[in-house]
Design an enzyme around this catalytic site. Structure first.
Site: not given
Ligand code: NAD
Length: 253
Positions: A62, A156, A160
């Site tokens: 992870d 999101y 980005k």
């Protein structure tokens, strides 16, 4: 393009863009280190590469665990004594909802993987590339949502956009020392992530349907991998801090 004798590390290698990139690097002759938290998917990619005669090493991990990225890079150096290319593709899509429905748990989860883990990965990947007489290349996966706003997921899109800031800043700092750092901005690529997004499609976001894209279809993971390999190759020697759009025309519209 050949990567014979090179070593490439790919995160998110069990699925989608990371998987296609790992296979493309192996096809081009590189030994590949595969990182992902999906142990089963990772094993399948490792076996396909080995069945094709390629060299692969899988690390189930992870990447939000501090120290994981460094441990993986240490293992790569122990096995191959070098690292030439890295591609940071591990990521999550967040949730399809408007800003007022987002919460701290969503924020932490998305930023932790899409941004903090990538930052940790780069901090582990850059030192062996600085020590490599041939330098190195890092490609981070941003998104069309890193260039334009998102009607479906502000968190999101934030993550980005930040990937591009991280990429450009690091690129400026290490270019003269031989490490080129760039980003790729895909949109609506045919991967399990896109399928999950389409399943929650509310009409405001690109679906997998071709009509949405100026090209008449969405991109394949292999087409994104092809751009990533070019950015990682000597042919892209002067590509520094770029955010290469490969999105079937999504952000051109
Ligand atoms: N598919 C698209 O349309 C699209 C568009 C733009 C950008 N992207 C970006 O491309 C990258 C790859 O996306 P994809 O479509 O291939 O998605 P995917 O879901 O098919 O693959 C992502 C991989 O990342 C891994 N991963 C997630 N969190 C992790 C963690 N904490 N530790 C280790 N591994 C972890 C997952 O297990 C999975 O295998 C992502 O960064 C995504 O945001 C995708």
């Amino acid at each position: 393009m050949t990567f014979k004798g090179k070593v490439a590390l790919i995160t998110g290698a069990a699925s989608g863009i990371g998987r296609a990139t790992a296979i493309a690097f192996a096809d081009a002759g590189a030994a590949v280190a595969l990182l992902d938290r999906d142990e089963t998917g990772l094993g399948a990619v490792e076996r396909s590469i080995q069945n094709l005669g390629g060299e692969a090493l899988a690390f189930a991990c992870d990447l939000t665990d501090p120290g994981t990225a460094k441990a993986a890079v240490d293992a790569v150096e122990k096995r191959w004594s070098r690292l030439d290319c890295a591609v940071n593709a591990a990521g999550v899509e967040g949730r399809t909802c408007e800003l007022l429905e987002e919460d701290d748990a969503l924020y932490d989860h998305t930023m932790d993987i899409n941004l903090r883990a990538m930052w940790h990965c780069m901090r582990a990947q850059i030192p062996p590339m600085l020590a490599n007489p041939n330098g190195g290349s890092i490609v981070n996966i941003s998104s069309g949502a890193g260039l334009v706003g998102s009607k479906r997921s502000a968190v999101y899109s934030m993550s980005k956009h930040a990937v591009i800031g991280l990429t450009r800043s690091a690129a400026l700092q290490y270019a003269k020392r031989g490490v080129r750092i760039n980003a790729v901005c895909p949109a609506g690529v045919q991967t399990p992530m896109a399928e999950r997004i389409i399943a929650t499609y509310d009409g405001s976001a690109p679906s997998g349907g071709g009509a949405f894209y100026p090209l008449g279809r969405s991109s394949t993971a292999e087409e994104i991998a092809s751009g990533i390999l070019w950015l990682s190759s000597p042919g892209a020697a002067s590509a520094v801090g770029t955010a290469l759009t490969i999105d079937a025309g999504f952000t051109a519209a």
